[in-house]
Scaffold this motif. Sequence first.
Motif, PDB file in Angstrom:
ATOM      1  N   PRO A  96     -12.186  43.145  11.507  1.00  0.00           N
ATOM      2  CA  PRO A  96     -12.620  43.943  12.659  1.00  0.00           C
ATOM      3  C   PRO A  96     -14.125  43.911  12.901  1.00  0.00           C
ATOM      4  CG  PRO A  96     -11.990  45.366  10.841  1.00  0.00           C
ATOM      5  CD  PRO A  96     -11.630  43.968  10.443  1.00  0.00           C
ATOM      6  N   ASN A  97     -14.901  43.550  11.898  1.00  0.00           N
ATOM      7  CA  ASN A  97     -16.352  43.484  12.095  1.00  0.00           C
ATOM      8  C   ASN A  97     -16.786  42.189  12.774  1.00  0.00           C
ATOM      9  OD1 ASN A  97     -15.623  42.131   9.662  1.00  0.00           O
ATOM     10  ND2 ASN A  97     -17.754  42.186   8.990  1.00  0.00           N
ATOM     11  N   THR A  98     -15.904  41.179  12.832  1.00  0.00           N
ATOM     12  CA  THR A  98     -16.241  39.921  13.510  1.00  0.00           C
ATOM     13  C   THR A  98     -15.275  39.617  14.655  1.00  0.00           C
ATOM     14  OG1 THR A  98     -14.985  38.603  11.912  1.00  0.00           O
ATOM     15  CG2 THR A  98     -17.345  38.931  11.459  1.00  0.00           C
ATOM     16  N   THR A  99     -14.560  40.634  15.073  1.00  0.00           N
ATOM     17  CA  THR A  99     -13.700  40.530  16.253  1.00  0.00           C
ATOM     18  C   THR A  99     -14.258  41.502  17.279  1.00  0.00           C
ATOM     19  OG1 THR A  99     -11.790  39.993  14.882  1.00  0.00           O
ATOM     20  CG2 THR A  99     -11.342  40.779  17.124  1.00  0.00           C
ATOM     21  N   VAL A 100     -14.481  41.011  18.488  1.00  0.00           N
ATOM     22  CA  VAL A 100     -15.114  41.844  19.514  1.00  0.00           C
ATOM     23  C   VAL A 100     -14.274  41.895  20.784  1.00  0.00           C
ATOM     24  CG1 VAL A 100     -17.431  41.276  18.654  1.00  0.00           C
ATOM     25  CG2 VAL A 100     -16.504  40.003  20.594  1.00  0.00           C
ATOM     26  N   ALA A 155     -20.583  43.375  24.445  1.00  0.00           N
ATOM     27  CA  ALA A 155     -19.593  43.260  23.376  1.00  0.00           C
ATOM     28  C   ALA A 155     -19.730  44.383  22.355  1.00  0.00           C
ATOM     29  CB  ALA A 155     -19.746  41.915  22.674  1.00  0.00           C
ATOM     30  N   ARG A 156     -18.585  44.805  21.828  1.00  0.00           N
ATOM     31  CA  ARG A 156     -18.536  45.748  20.711  1.00  0.00           C
ATOM     32  C   ARG A 156     -17.465  45.249  19.753  1.00  0.00           C
ATOM     33  NH1 ARG A 156     -22.142  46.931  23.611  1.00  0.00           N
ATOM     34  NH2 ARG A 156     -23.074  48.964  23.997  1.00  0.00           N
ATOM     35  N   ASN A 157     -17.757  45.363  18.461  1.00  0.00           N
ATOM     36  CA  ASN A 157     -16.749  44.917  17.513  1.00  0.00           C
ATOM     37  C   ASN A 157     -15.645  45.978  17.384  1.00  0.00           C
ATOM     38  OD1 ASN A 157     -17.328  46.736  15.304  1.00  0.00           O
ATOM     39  ND2 ASN A 157     -18.922  45.367  14.572  1.00  0.00           N
ATOM     40  N   ILE A 158     -14.547  45.569  16.797  1.00  0.00           N
ATOM     41  CA  ILE A 158     -13.374  46.433  16.706  1.00  0.00           C
ATOM     42  C   ILE A 158     -13.674  47.684  15.893  1.00  0.00           C
ATOM     43  CG2 ILE A 158     -10.975  46.565  15.887  1.00  0.00           C
ATOM     44  CD1 ILE A 158     -11.392  44.948  18.527  1.00  0.00           C
ATOM     45  N   ASN A 159     -14.508  47.587  14.863  1.00  0.00           N
ATOM     46  CA  ASN A 159     -14.885  48.785  14.108  1.00  0.00           C
ATOM     47  C   ASN A 159     -15.559  49.815  15.005  1.00  0.00           C
ATOM     48  OD1 ASN A 159     -13.914  47.922  11.606  1.00  0.00           O
ATOM     49  ND2 ASN A 159     -15.860  46.974  11.022  1.00  0.00           N
ATOM     50  N   THR A 160     -16.493  49.361  15.845  1.00  0.00           N
ATOM     51  CA  THR A 160     -17.196  50.273  16.755  1.00  0.00           C
ATOM     52  C   THR A 160     -16.227  50.850  17.778  1.00  0.00           C
ATOM     53  OG1 THR A 160     -19.308  49.159  16.447  1.00  0.00           O
ATOM     54  CG2 THR A 160     -19.039  50.423  18.488  1.00  0.00           C
ATOM     55  N   ILE A 161     -15.365  50.019  18.328  1.00  0.00           N
ATOM     56  CA  ILE A 161     -14.395  50.485  19.321  1.00  0.00           C
ATOM     57  C   ILE A 161     -13.489  51.562  18.697  1.00  0.00           C
ATOM     58  CG2 ILE A 161     -12.451  49.820  20.800  1.00  0.00           C
ATOM     59  CD1 ILE A 161     -13.877  47.023  21.002  1.00  0.00           C
ATOM     60  N   ALA A 162     -13.086  51.351  17.452  1.00  0.00           N
ATOM     61  CA  ALA A 162     -12.253  52.338  16.762  1.00  0.00           C
ATOM     62  C   ALA A 162     -12.982  53.668  16.611  1.00  0.00           C
ATOM     63  CB  ALA A 162     -11.819  51.809  15.394  1.00  0.00           C
ATOM     64  N   LYS A 163     -14.252  53.624  16.267  1.00  0.00           N
ATOM     65  CA  LYS A 163     -15.038  54.864  16.141  1.00  0.00           C
ATOM     66  C   LYS A 163     -15.177  55.557  17.492  1.00  0.00           C
ATOM     67  CE  LYS A 163     -16.530  55.131  11.825  1.00  0.00           C
ATOM     68  NZ  LYS A 163     -16.300  56.258  10.968  1.00  0.00           N
ATOM     69  N   LEU A 164     -15.427  54.768  18.536  1.00  0.00           N
ATOM     70  CA  LEU A 164     -15.568  55.355  19.873  1.00  0.00           C
ATOM     71  C   LEU A 164     -14.256  55.952  20.366  1.00  0.00           C
ATOM     72  CD1 LEU A 164     -17.830  52.601  21.470  1.00  0.00           C
ATOM     73  CD2 LEU A 164     -18.528  54.922  20.803  1.00  0.00           C
TER      74      LEU A 164
END
Length: 165
Positions: A96-100, A155-164
Amino acid sequence: MPRYVALLRAVNVGGTGKLPMTELKAMCIDAGFADVLTYIASGNVVFSSKLAAAKVKAALEKRLQAYAGKPVGVVVRSADEIAAVLQANPFPNEPPNTTVAIFLDEPPARNALKDVKGQQDEQMRLGKREIYVAYGSSGMGRSKLKIPAAVQGTARNINTIAKLA
């Protein structure tokens, strides 16, 4: 009152577009937004507003231009839309840190990936108003991938999207 996420383009990334998150929060409060929270220093803000998404975007872009002296791109999504982007991730087995998700204002054209340059082992898929990219073993930092259809996106990575979400 609807909950929104605003994603700013090219803010505090690689030394460009310096904007303290305290300033961003103050701009949102000045615009009349409520329950304002920022997340990491790359231009992510969550808030509530009675305004429609287009008016939220315009209000924030106006304040950002006054602050920065130049236009700052803003993408706005409802809380439900952010959650849907996370759920629609076509690469759930990739890190998730390298998927955006590259967030766009409009839906990408069906042939949006036709003119891609520099692709190595990256995987790409189109979303509703996003382009998903899973960066391969070379990672984002070494990738030469250029997606012309995504140039105005952020772009935002999946980790950031999950937090948001």
